[in-house]
Design a protein around this motif. Structure first.
Motif, PDB file in Angstrom:
ATOM      1  N   LEU A  81       0.810  -1.211   0.000  1.00  0.00           N
ATOM      2  CA  LEU A  81       0.000   0.000   0.000  1.00  0.00           C
ATOM      3  C   LEU A  81       0.848   1.269   0.000  1.00  0.00           C
ATOM      4  O   LEU A  81       0.612   2.196  -0.777  1.00  0.00           O
ATOM      5  CB  LEU A  81      -0.916   0.014   1.229  1.00  0.00           C
ATOM      6  CG  LEU A  81      -2.218  -0.779   1.149  1.00  0.00           C
ATOM      7  CD1 LEU A  81      -2.884  -0.832   2.519  1.00  0.00           C
ATOM      8  CD2 LEU A  81      -3.166  -0.161   0.137  1.00  0.00           C
ATOM      9  N   PHE A  82       1.820   1.315   0.894  1.00  0.00           N
ATOM     10  CA  PHE A  82       2.546   2.560   1.151  1.00  0.00           C
ATOM     11  C   PHE A  82       3.973   2.583   0.631  1.00  0.00           C
ATOM     12  O   PHE A  82       4.655   3.602   0.735  1.00  0.00           O
ATOM     13  CB  PHE A  82       2.561   2.835   2.658  1.00  0.00           C
ATOM     14  CG  PHE A  82       1.194   2.904   3.277  1.00  0.00           C
ATOM     15  CD1 PHE A  82       0.441   4.054   3.173  1.00  0.00           C
ATOM     16  CD2 PHE A  82       0.656   1.814   3.943  1.00  0.00           C
ATOM     17  CE1 PHE A  82      -0.826   4.138   3.737  1.00  0.00           C
ATOM     18  CE2 PHE A  82      -0.602   1.872   4.522  1.00  0.00           C
ATOM     19  CZ  PHE A  82      -1.349   3.033   4.413  1.00  0.00           C
ATOM     20  N   ASP A  90      13.710   2.691  -3.636  1.00  0.00           N
ATOM     21  CA  ASP A  90      13.869   2.560  -5.082  1.00  0.00           C
ATOM     22  C   ASP A  90      13.337   1.240  -5.622  1.00  0.00           C
ATOM     23  O   ASP A  90      13.284   1.036  -6.833  1.00  0.00           O
ATOM     24  CB  ASP A  90      15.345   2.708  -5.457  1.00  0.00           C
ATOM     25  CG  ASP A  90      16.232   1.671  -4.770  1.00  0.00           C
ATOM     26  OD1 ASP A  90      15.828   1.177  -3.693  1.00  0.00           O
ATOM     27  OD2 ASP A  90      17.302   1.352  -5.301  1.00  0.00           O
ATOM     28  N   GLU A  91      12.921   0.334  -4.748  1.00  0.00           N
ATOM     29  CA  GLU A  91      12.469  -0.988  -5.193  1.00  0.00           C
ATOM     30  C   GLU A  91      11.111  -0.932  -5.889  1.00  0.00           C
ATOM     31  O   GLU A  91      10.877  -1.633  -6.871  1.00  0.00           O
ATOM     32  CB  GLU A  91      12.406  -1.952  -4.002  1.00  0.00           C
ATOM     33  CG  GLU A  91      13.759  -2.278  -3.388  1.00  0.00           C
ATOM     34  CD  GLU A  91      13.641  -3.266  -2.238  1.00  0.00           C
ATOM     35  OE1 GLU A  91      12.515  -3.772  -2.009  1.00  0.00           O
ATOM     36  OE2 GLU A  91      14.650  -3.533  -1.574  1.00  0.00           O
ATOM     37  N   GLN A  92      10.201  -0.120  -5.368  1.00  0.00           N
ATOM     38  CA  GLN A  92       8.836  -0.098  -5.900  1.00  0.00           C
ATOM     39  C   GLN A  92       8.098   1.129  -5.378  1.00  0.00           C
ATOM     40  O   GLN A  92       8.531   1.781  -4.422  1.00  0.00           O
ATOM     41  CB  GLN A  92       8.069  -1.333  -5.425  1.00  0.00           C
ATOM     42  CG  GLN A  92       7.913  -1.329  -3.901  1.00  0.00           C
ATOM     43  CD  GLN A  92       6.916  -2.312  -3.387  1.00  0.00           C
ATOM     44  OE1 GLN A  92       7.239  -3.477  -3.365  1.00  0.00           O
ATOM     45  NE2 GLN A  92       5.762  -1.852  -2.964  1.00  0.00           N
ATOM     46  N   ALA A  93       6.987   1.427  -6.020  1.00  0.00           N
ATOM     47  CA  ALA A  93       6.089   2.487  -5.539  1.00  0.00           C
ATOM     48  C   ALA A  93       4.924   1.843  -4.793  1.00  0.00           C
ATOM     49  O   ALA A  93       4.546   0.703  -5.065  1.00  0.00           O
ATOM     50  CB  ALA A  93       5.567   3.307  -6.714  1.00  0.00           C
ATOM     51  N   GLY A  94       4.380   2.555  -3.847  1.00  0.00           N
ATOM     52  CA  GLY A  94       3.205   2.059  -3.152  1.00  0.00           C
ATOM     53  C   GLY A  94       1.966   2.149  -4.029  1.00  0.00           C
ATOM     54  O   GLY A  94       1.880   2.970  -4.940  1.00  0.00           O
ATOM     55  N   SER A  95       0.999   1.313  -3.735  1.00  0.00           N
ATOM     56  CA  SER A  95      -0.240   1.304  -4.505  1.00  0.00           C
ATOM     57  C   SER A  95      -1.124   2.506  -4.202  1.00  0.00           C
ATOM     58  O   SER A  95      -1.863   2.982  -5.055  1.00  0.00           O
ATOM     59  CB  SER A  95      -1.009   0.003  -4.214  1.00  0.00           C
ATOM     60  OG  SER A  95      -2.252   0.004  -4.867  1.00  0.00           O
ATOM     61  N   LEU A  96      -1.034   3.022  -2.979  1.00  0.00           N
ATOM     62  CA  LEU A  96      -1.926   4.093  -2.545  1.00  0.00           C
ATOM     63  C   LEU A  96      -1.457   5.467  -3.017  1.00  0.00           C
ATOM     64  O   LEU A  96      -0.321   5.862  -2.778  1.00  0.00           O
ATOM     65  CB  LEU A  96      -2.028   4.086  -1.010  1.00  0.00           C
ATOM     66  CG  LEU A  96      -2.911   5.162  -0.382  1.00  0.00           C
ATOM     67  CD1 LEU A  96      -4.364   4.983  -0.817  1.00  0.00           C
ATOM     68  CD2 LEU A  96      -2.799   5.129   1.139  1.00  0.00           C
ATOM     69  N   GLN A  97      -2.346   6.185  -3.693  1.00  0.00           N
ATOM     70  CA  GLN A  97      -2.117   7.571  -4.084  1.00  0.00           C
ATOM     71  C   GLN A  97      -3.185   8.414  -3.401  1.00  0.00           C
ATOM     72  O   GLN A  97      -4.373   8.232  -3.651  1.00  0.00           O
ATOM     73  CB  GLN A  97      -2.199   7.728  -5.605  1.00  0.00           C
ATOM     74  CG  GLN A  97      -1.191   6.877  -6.356  1.00  0.00           C
ATOM     75  CD  GLN A  97      -1.499   6.806  -7.827  1.00  0.00           C
ATOM     76  OE1 GLN A  97      -2.134   7.692  -8.381  1.00  0.00           O
ATOM     77  NE2 GLN A  97      -1.065   5.736  -8.483  1.00  0.00           N
ATOM     78  N   LEU A  98      -2.765   9.297  -2.517  1.00  0.00           N
ATOM     79  CA  LEU A  98      -3.699  10.004  -1.656  1.00  0.00           C
ATOM     80  C   LEU A  98      -3.598  11.514  -1.861  1.00  0.00           C
ATOM     81  O   LEU A  98      -2.548  12.108  -1.634  1.00  0.00           O
ATOM     82  CB  LEU A  98      -3.403   9.636  -0.193  1.00  0.00           C
ATOM     83  CG  LEU A  98      -4.548   9.762   0.799  1.00  0.00           C
ATOM     84  CD1 LEU A  98      -4.411   8.719   1.895  1.00  0.00           C
ATOM     85  CD2 LEU A  98      -4.593  11.142   1.394  1.00  0.00           C
ATOM     86  N   GLY A  99      -4.700  12.109  -2.324  1.00  0.00           N
ATOM     87  CA  GLY A  99      -4.719  13.547  -2.569  1.00  0.00           C
ATOM     88  C   GLY A  99      -4.886  14.344  -1.289  1.00  0.00           C
ATOM     89  O   GLY A  99      -5.254  13.806  -0.234  1.00  0.00           O
ATOM     90  N   ASP A 100      -4.602  15.638  -1.371  1.00  0.00           N
ATOM     91  CA  ASP A 100      -4.770  16.523  -0.213  1.00  0.00           C
ATOM     92  C   ASP A 100      -6.226  16.538   0.249  1.00  0.00           C
ATOM     93  O   ASP A 100      -7.156  16.372  -0.552  1.00  0.00           O
ATOM     94  CB  ASP A 100      -4.349  17.949  -0.559  1.00  0.00           C
ATOM     95  CG  ASP A 100      -2.863  18.063  -0.863  1.00  0.00           C
ATOM     96  OD1 ASP A 100      -2.110  17.170  -0.437  1.00  0.00           O
ATOM     97  OD2 ASP A 100      -2.470  19.036  -1.532  1.00  0.00           O
ATOM     98  N   ALA A 101      -6.407  16.755   1.550  1.00  0.00           N
ATOM     99  CA  ALA A 101      -7.752  16.909   2.107  1.00  0.00           C
ATOM    100  C   ALA A 101      -8.170  18.368   1.962  1.00  0.00           C
ATOM    101  O   ALA A 101      -7.537  19.271   2.528  1.00  0.00           O
ATOM    102  CB  ALA A 101      -7.771  16.479   3.569  1.00  0.00           C
TER     103      ALA A 101
END
Length: 310
Positions: A81-82, A90-101
């Motif tokens: 997720l994170f 550098d291995e991978q990006a997290g799945s979760l993309q969270l915009g500003d509140a």
């Protein structure tokens, strides 16, 4: 397949999402958008809190084979997720993309009804733009954005807010209450979607919701945030230490913010067969969490909730 969801952040205590040292009268101001001046809470701050809550505690010095399988599984889901720890970023990006509140409802003192949950046409139009562009709802599912022609106009869901002669008093502003069918339809939609499964909060929305002109909203956002004077005492004299008086700004308790959250199908996420990351996040968001600064004096206690999704 990408999953997009709408989240809400309901402040149960004053929320201090700070920017560090200020240059004006307020020493520790809250974060605001540069162009609009509207307060917000950075998505990175929310993501950090969720990650911290998700990450299982692993005793230092333990070998990999000594770690409990359930702890390993929770750790793998957290990394999916994170993203991995900083040293392995550098291995991978997290799945979760969270915009500003972003701010949706701002609590303002009212002469009747204690306080009003105030929004404006511009704030509502941004809300519609964000949730339609994210594919959470279609334009056809949403009512038209209400417009108030006069600066002193206000629409309220509860007529008991009126003091006399259709006048509503917010802070020191006398506003004229107007009937507005567009505002009524938009309120009805929010009533059904904001506090899903929370009937007591829905009733509060029914009693306190109001829409004001954008110019009035701008004035309220500049002058109706919470300002608190803080001091540090000298340990010997028990008086204010030299130079230890400062002023902090916070979003008032009952502020309601929203944002868009996306789960992307990263390689690590796809490897977790049988794991519903959306359900995992919803379970993670249960209860009250602390966001922003000044945690030790009770700031930033919020209820986080996920609704909608595609």
């Amino acid at each position: 397949m990408t999953n997009t969801h709408l989240y809400f952040l309901h402040a149960l205590s004053p929320l201090h999402a700070g920017t560090g040292q200020g240059t004006g009268v307020i020493d520790l101001p809250i974060a605001r958008e540069k162009a609009t001046g509207i307060p917000y809470l950075a998505g990175s701050s929310i993501k950090g809190v969720l990650r911290d809550k998700s990450m299982p505690w692993v005793e230092k010095g333990k070998k990999e084979e000594e770690i409990d399988p359930q702890v390993k599984h929770k750790r793998n889901v957290t990394f999916a997720l994170f993203g991995p720890p900083t040293e392995r970023a550098d291995e991978q990006a997290g799945s979760l993309q969270l915009g500003d509140a972003r701010l949706l409802l701002f609590p303002v003192r009212s002469l009747r009804g204690t306080f009003a949950w105030v929004s404006s046409p511009y704030i509502l139009s941004r809300f519609v733009r964000d949730i339609t562009s994210g594919g959470i709802y279609s334009t056809e599912q949403l009512p038209a954005i209400p417009h108030l022609a006069k600066r002193d106009a206000i629409w309220v869901a509860d007529p008991d807010f009126k003091v006399k002669d259709d006048v509503v008093v917010l802070e020191d502003l006398d506003l004229k209450c107007h009937d507005n069918e567009q505002a009524k339809r938009f309120y009805n939609w929010l009533y059904e979607h904001i506090f899903q499964g929370q009937p007591e909060q829905q009733e509060l929305l029914k009693q306190h919701f109001a829409i004001v002109h954008d110019d009035v909203m701008n004035f309220l956002l500049r002058n109706s945030t919470e300002i608190v004077a803080r001091i540090r005492l000298d340990t010997e004299t028990k008086t204010v230490a030299q130079g230890a008086l400062w002023y902090e700004e916070a979003l008032p308790a009952e502020s309601l913010l929203y944002g868009v959250m996306t789960l992307s199908p990263t390689k690590k996420a796809l490897e977790l067969q049988g794991v519903d990351l959306t359900a995992w996040l919803k379970d993670l968001a249960q209860g009250v969490m602390q966001f922003g600064g000044k945690a030790t004096v009770g700031r930033g206690l919020c209820r986080f909730s996920l609704v909608g999704g595609k």
